[in-house]
Design an enzyme around this catalytic site. Structure first.
Site, PDB file in Angstrom:
ATOM      1  N   ASP A  98       0.856  -1.185   0.000  1.00 38.14           N
ATOM      2  CA  ASP A  98       0.000   0.000   0.000  1.00 38.14           C
ATOM      3  C   ASP A  98       0.892   1.234   0.000  1.00 38.14           C
ATOM      4  OD1 ASP A  98      -2.351   1.423  -0.092  1.00 38.14           O
ATOM      5  OD2 ASP A  98      -3.072   0.784   1.869  1.00 38.14           O
ATOM      6  N   ASP A  99       0.314   2.364  -0.370  1.00 39.85           N
ATOM      7  CA  ASP A  99       1.078   3.603  -0.355  1.00 39.85           C
ATOM      8  C   ASP A  99       1.273   4.115   1.066  1.00 39.85           C
ATOM      9  OD1 ASP A  99      -1.621   4.286  -0.014  1.00 39.85           O
ATOM     10  OD2 ASP A  99      -1.560   5.986  -1.385  1.00 39.85           O
ATOM     11  N   ASP A 102      -2.491   4.665   7.489  1.00 36.29           N
ATOM     12  CA  ASP A 102      -2.842   5.851   8.260  1.00 36.29           C
ATOM     13  C   ASP A 102      -3.346   5.446   9.641  1.00 36.29           C
ATOM     14  OD1 ASP A 102      -4.052   8.210   9.280  1.00 36.29           O
ATOM     15  OD2 ASP A 102      -4.504   8.930   7.287  1.00 36.29           O
TER      16      ASP A 102
END
Length: 165
Positions: A98-99, A102
């Site tokens: 994933d980028d 969060d």
């Protein structure tokens, strides 16, 4: 909802360097990856870079969405799951990309599908860090990352022209 106080704009060049750094860390980790599962949409770009760098040919997506409305605020929905073949053995040998992690909520959903997989993200925030095995850069929880695919280019007047009143 208030906007985060800190902004972290990432250029295409910087993102490419960071995704390659992630690939280096994964290569140094000694993993033999049979497949990548990228979390869409943000995981598509780093997965493309990592699969090239590590010569991984089998790439799959998992689509998880969080709808923010009054009826189901923050509830996670799996729009597209993972193939049974990759879920076999709990995802052993599978690399999840994933980028950003969060809050860790999306990562937790995907981890539950592939508990033995290795989870890697380019960027991580403190709340999401426990879900990630490998990452490149940690940013504070109140930082908003502006990814290059979210940015646009606009024309800028030359300084000389704009100072002519």
């Amino acid at each position: 909802m208030s906007l985060p106080e800190k902004a972290f704009p990432v250029s295409w060049d910087q993102f490419h360097r960071d995704a390659r750094a992630l690939a280096w860390r994964l290569a140094d980790n000694g993993g033999e990856w049979k497949a990548i599962v990228c979390i869409t949409r943000g995981g598509l770009v780093p997965a493309a870079i990592v699969c090239r760098e590590l010569n991984i040919r089998l790439i799959e997506t998992v689509c998880v969405a969080s709808y923010h409305d009054y009826d189901a605020q923050g509830q996670m929905y799996v729009l597209k799951g993972i193939s049974e073949e990759l879920k076999a053995d709990g995802g052993q040998g599978v690399l999840i990309i994933d980028d950003l992690t969060d809050t860790g909520k999306t990562a937790a959903v995907v981890r539950a599908m592939l508990p033995k997989a290795h989870f890697a993200a380019v960027y991580a925030k403190p709340k999401g860090r426990p879900q990630v095995d490998t990452f490149v850069t940690e940013v504070s929880q109140d930082t908003w990352i502006y990814f290059p695919w979210d940015m646009g280019f606009t024309y800028q007047e030359p300084i000389a022209k704009s100072s002519r009143g």
